[in-house]
Structure formats: structure tokens, C-alpha cells
Scaffold this motif. Structure first.
Motif, mmCIF file in Angstrom:
data_model
loop_
_atom_site.group_PDB
_atom_site.id
_atom_site.type_symbol
_atom_site.label_atom_id
_atom_site.label_comp_id
_atom_site.label_asym_id
_atom_site.label_seq_id
_atom_site.Cartn_x
_atom_site.Cartn_y
_atom_site.Cartn_z
ATOM 1 N N LEU A 37 0.833 -1.208 0.000
ATOM 2 C CA LEU A 37 0.000 0.000 0.000
ATOM 3 C C LEU A 37 0.866 1.255 0.000
ATOM 4 O O LEU A 37 1.901 1.312 0.650
ATOM 5 C CB LEU A 37 -0.912 0.022 1.228
ATOM 6 C CG LEU A 37 -2.032 -1.025 1.295
ATOM 7 C CD1 LEU A 37 -2.763 -0.911 2.626
ATOM 8 C CD2 LEU A 37 -3.010 -0.835 0.142
ATOM 9 N N LEU A 40 -3.777 5.115 2.378
ATOM 10 C CA LEU A 40 -4.973 4.481 2.929
ATOM 11 C C LEU A 40 -6.232 4.934 2.210
ATOM 12 O O LEU A 40 -7.332 4.778 2.737
ATOM 13 C CB LEU A 40 -5.085 4.789 4.428
ATOM 14 C CG LEU A 40 -4.221 3.901 5.334
ATOM 15 C CD1 LEU A 40 -4.345 4.316 6.783
ATOM 16 C CD2 LEU A 40 -4.605 2.438 5.187
ATOM 17 N N ASN A 42 -9.378 4.721 0.288
ATOM 18 C CA ASN A 42 -10.347 3.633 0.084
ATOM 19 C C ASN A 42 -9.992 2.358 0.851
ATOM 20 O O ASN A 42 -10.502 1.280 0.547
ATOM 21 C CB ASN A 42 -10.487 3.300 -1.417
ATOM 22 C CG ASN A 42 -11.019 4.474 -2.213
ATOM 23 O OD1 ASN A 42 -11.874 5.211 -1.734
ATOM 24 N ND2 ASN A 42 -10.499 4.660 -3.406
ATOM 25 N N VAL A 43 -9.117 2.480 1.836
ATOM 26 C CA VAL A 43 -8.716 1.339 2.650
ATOM 27 C C VAL A 43 -9.136 1.589 4.096
ATOM 28 O O VAL A 43 -9.022 2.700 4.594
ATOM 29 C CB VAL A 43 -7.187 1.116 2.584
ATOM 30 C CG1 VAL A 43 -6.750 0.012 3.536
ATOM 31 C CG2 VAL A 43 -6.766 0.780 1.157
ATOM 32 N N ALA A 45 -8.490 0.829 8.019
ATOM 33 C CA ALA A 45 -7.453 0.364 8.943
ATOM 34 C C ALA A 45 -7.815 0.767 10.365
ATOM 35 O O ALA A 45 -8.238 1.903 10.606
ATOM 36 C CB ALA A 45 -6.099 0.942 8.565
ATOM 37 N N LEU A 59 -7.482 -4.642 8.745
ATOM 38 C CA LEU A 59 -7.164 -4.006 7.465
ATOM 39 C C LEU A 59 -8.062 -4.587 6.378
ATOM 40 O O LEU A 59 -8.162 -5.806 6.230
ATOM 41 C CB LEU A 59 -5.692 -4.249 7.102
ATOM 42 C CG LEU A 59 -5.173 -3.542 5.849
ATOM 43 C CD1 LEU A 59 -5.165 -2.023 6.051
ATOM 44 C CD2 LEU A 59 -3.766 -4.025 5.502
ATOM 45 N N GLN A 60 -8.709 -3.686 5.617
ATOM 46 C CA GLN A 60 -9.542 -4.124 4.504
ATOM 47 C C GLN A 60 -9.266 -3.278 3.282
ATOM 48 O O GLN A 60 -9.302 -2.051 3.325
ATOM 49 C CB GLN A 60 -11.036 -4.030 4.820
ATOM 50 C CG GLN A 60 -11.888 -4.694 3.739
ATOM 51 C CD GLN A 60 -13.170 -3.951 3.416
ATOM 52 O OE1 GLN A 60 -13.420 -2.876 3.942
ATOM 53 N NE2 GLN A 60 -13.986 -4.525 2.549
ATOM 54 N N THR A 61 -8.949 -3.941 2.174
ATOM 55 C CA THR A 61 -8.791 -3.269 0.886
ATOM 56 C C THR A 61 -9.962 -3.716 0.013
ATOM 57 O O THR A 61 -9.960 -4.832 -0.494
ATOM 58 C CB THR A 61 -7.455 -3.649 0.216
ATOM 59 O OG1 THR A 61 -7.370 -5.079 0.121
ATOM 60 C CG2 THR A 61 -6.280 -3.137 1.031
#
Length: 280
Positions: A37, A40, A42-43, A45, A59-61
Motif C-alpha cells: 500500500l 490508505l 479507500n482502505v 485500517a 485491514l480491509q482493501t
């Protein structure tokens, strides 16, 4: 306990990296994602602290599932309940969770009940690590870095691998991009017999002391000849000159591959579950 969400990747890394490195091999997935990455944007955390000590990281992508790491020395029940309370407000449309078997199943049960959702186990996996390869019978052929002229064929193989492995679908355009990036980064390898490539293997998710191996695939016409085993063995041996260990995920429903990796020198370190949510 204290819930923290982050808008700055560097702050998140600084906060959770030491916590994740305590079990570096088991946390290869989240550490590898973090390394790739650049922001951050659009991620999602977040972390949980207890007495100023990090005890969980999230953590999500999008559109992927939420990766969760919990320090199971503390009360897992308490941490999961606390995280769900906060995630309900900040990440209500959660597609799934990827964590240890204990955490994933406990989380899924509570989350689905709270959000009136159904859930299903997408895959039960085992994280395995190798710090020294064992001798095996090497098949005919050689390990080579994948070449640009093989991109189209390897894209086909990646799509076949995704379908056979019951991974989440990948469209061809994305598969082409992944293969091209892997070739350009010299991360994708092939096992070749003469001028014909017969198997592929990819290195991925480099962390401080370890590196992952994935996308091990041999098309049906070339199977049962030891090509994939030889490719993984040779690549692992090569990577262990630079890293302390290599890690990979295996599908627990596939005892054949599990047995092969153990013969090469991989040992189980953690069972993991990838669980998906859906409307009832």
C-alpha cells in the motif's frame, strides 16, 4: 480498551508493525498487504489498544474481506465483541473476514447475528512455513523467471488456478494486469522442460524476514510429473538464501498439496478461515 481508526498509512504502520512482527510468518498476509500500500485511500485500517499495547489490527482493501489479527493471549471474546461494536458503525457492509480459525468463526457468529446476515466458510486454510528445504526427487526441467512472451498463457493459467482453487473470481483484465506486474517485478517463475513451460509459481508478500509463495499451478496435461513440487522446492531453496523463511497457504481440503509441501520442508504454523457474509 481503545479503538483507533487511521487516515494515514504511515501512522497505522508505525502503530501496528511491531505487534504484527511478533508472529511475522503467521501475519505474512497483512504485513505483505501493508508493504504494497502507498496510501490508505479507500482502505479501512484500525487497531485496538489495551493499556497502551496493541492487541488487535484490522485491514480491509475493498472489495476484499477484512483481515483481522488478534493477540490471543488476551480475551478473544472481549476483543471480538469490542471490535464488532465499533465495526458496526464504521464498516457495516463487511463482505467477509479472514483470520485464524478461532477468531474468524467467533467473529462470523457474532457479526451475522448482529447484522442479520448469513455466513459461509469460503475456505479453510493452513499457513505453513519453511526455513530449510528437505531433499526431494527433482523432476526434469529448470526453474526460470517468467518471460513477457509467456504473459498470455500464464494469464490463462492464473484464471484456471483461481477457478480450481475456489478463490474469489478474477476477470481477465485484472488477471492480465497481475501477470504483467509479476513478470515486470521478476516475481513469477516457470518450470520449463526444454522450450516448453509446464508449471508456474509466484513469490509475493515480502516482509522483514520472510516471503510468501503462491499461485502454484500446473495445467492438467502436465500433472503427476513432479513439476510443481520441483518448482516450489527450487524457488524456496533460492529464496532462503535471502530470507529466514518462506510461507504459503494451503487448502486444508487438498491433502495432496499439504503432503507435498511437508516433504519439501514446510511445517504448519496456523489454521485460518476465510468466511463470507450474505443477506439472509
Amino acid at each position: 480498551m481503545k479503538w483507533n481508526t487511521y487516515t494515514d498509512l504511515h501512522v497505522f504502520k508505525q502503530k501496528v508493525e511491531d505487534f504484527l512482527l511478533k508472529k511475522e510468518e503467521a501475519n505474512n498476509l497483512i504485513l505483505g498487504i501493508l508493504k504494497r500500500l502507498v496510501s490508505l485511500e479507500n482502505v479501512f485500517a484500525a487497531s485496538i489498544e489495551k493499556d497502551e499495547t496493541v492487541v488487535a489490527a484490522f485491514l480491509q482493501t475493498p472489495p476484499h474481506s477484512l483481515v483481522v489479527v488478534v493477540d490471543e493471549q488476551f480475551s478473544t471474546d472481549e476483543i471480538i465483541s469490542y471490535s464488532i461494536k465499533n465495526l458496526k458503525e464504521e464498516l457495516p457492509s463487511l463482505p467477509g473476514i479472514n483470520s485464524t480459525k478461532t477468531v474468524s468463526h467467533h467473529f462470523a457468529k457474532e457479526w451475522s447475528k448482529l447484522m442479520n446476515l448469513s455466513y459461509r466458510v469460503h475456505m479453510e486454510q493452513c499457513m505453513m512455513a519453511c526455513d530449510q528445504v528437505q531433499p526431494i526427487q527433482i523432476s526434469e526441467g529448470t526453474l526460470q523467471i517468467a518471460k513477457p512472451e509467456h504473459a498470455s498463457l500464464l494469464t490463462d493459467w492464473l484464471l484456471e488456478f483461481v477457478e480450481e482453487s475456489d478463490l474469489l473470481p478474477v476477470i481477465r483484465m485484472n488477471a492480465e494486469s497481475l501477470i504483467q506486474q509479476s513478470i515486470q517485478g521478476e516475481n513469477l517463475y516457470t518450470w520449463s522442460v526444454g522450450d516448453e513451460i509446464v508449471s508456474m509459481v509466484n513469490k509475493t508478500r515480502e516482509t522483514k524476514n520472510s516471503i510468501g509463495i503462491n499461485q502454484v499451478y500446473t495445467p492438467p496435461s502436465h500433472r503427476n510429473k513432479g513439476y510443481a513440487s520441483s518448482a516450489v522446492h527450487q524457488l524456496t531453496e533460492q529464496l532462503l538464501k535471502q530470507y529466514k523463511s518462506c510461507v504459503l497457504y494451503t487448502d486444508l481440503a487438498n491433502p495432496t498439496s499439504n503432503s507435498i509441501y511437508k516433504k519439501i520442508g514446510y511445517k504448519p504454523i496456523e489454521e485460518c478461515s476465510h468466511i463470507l457474509f450474505s443477506q439472509q
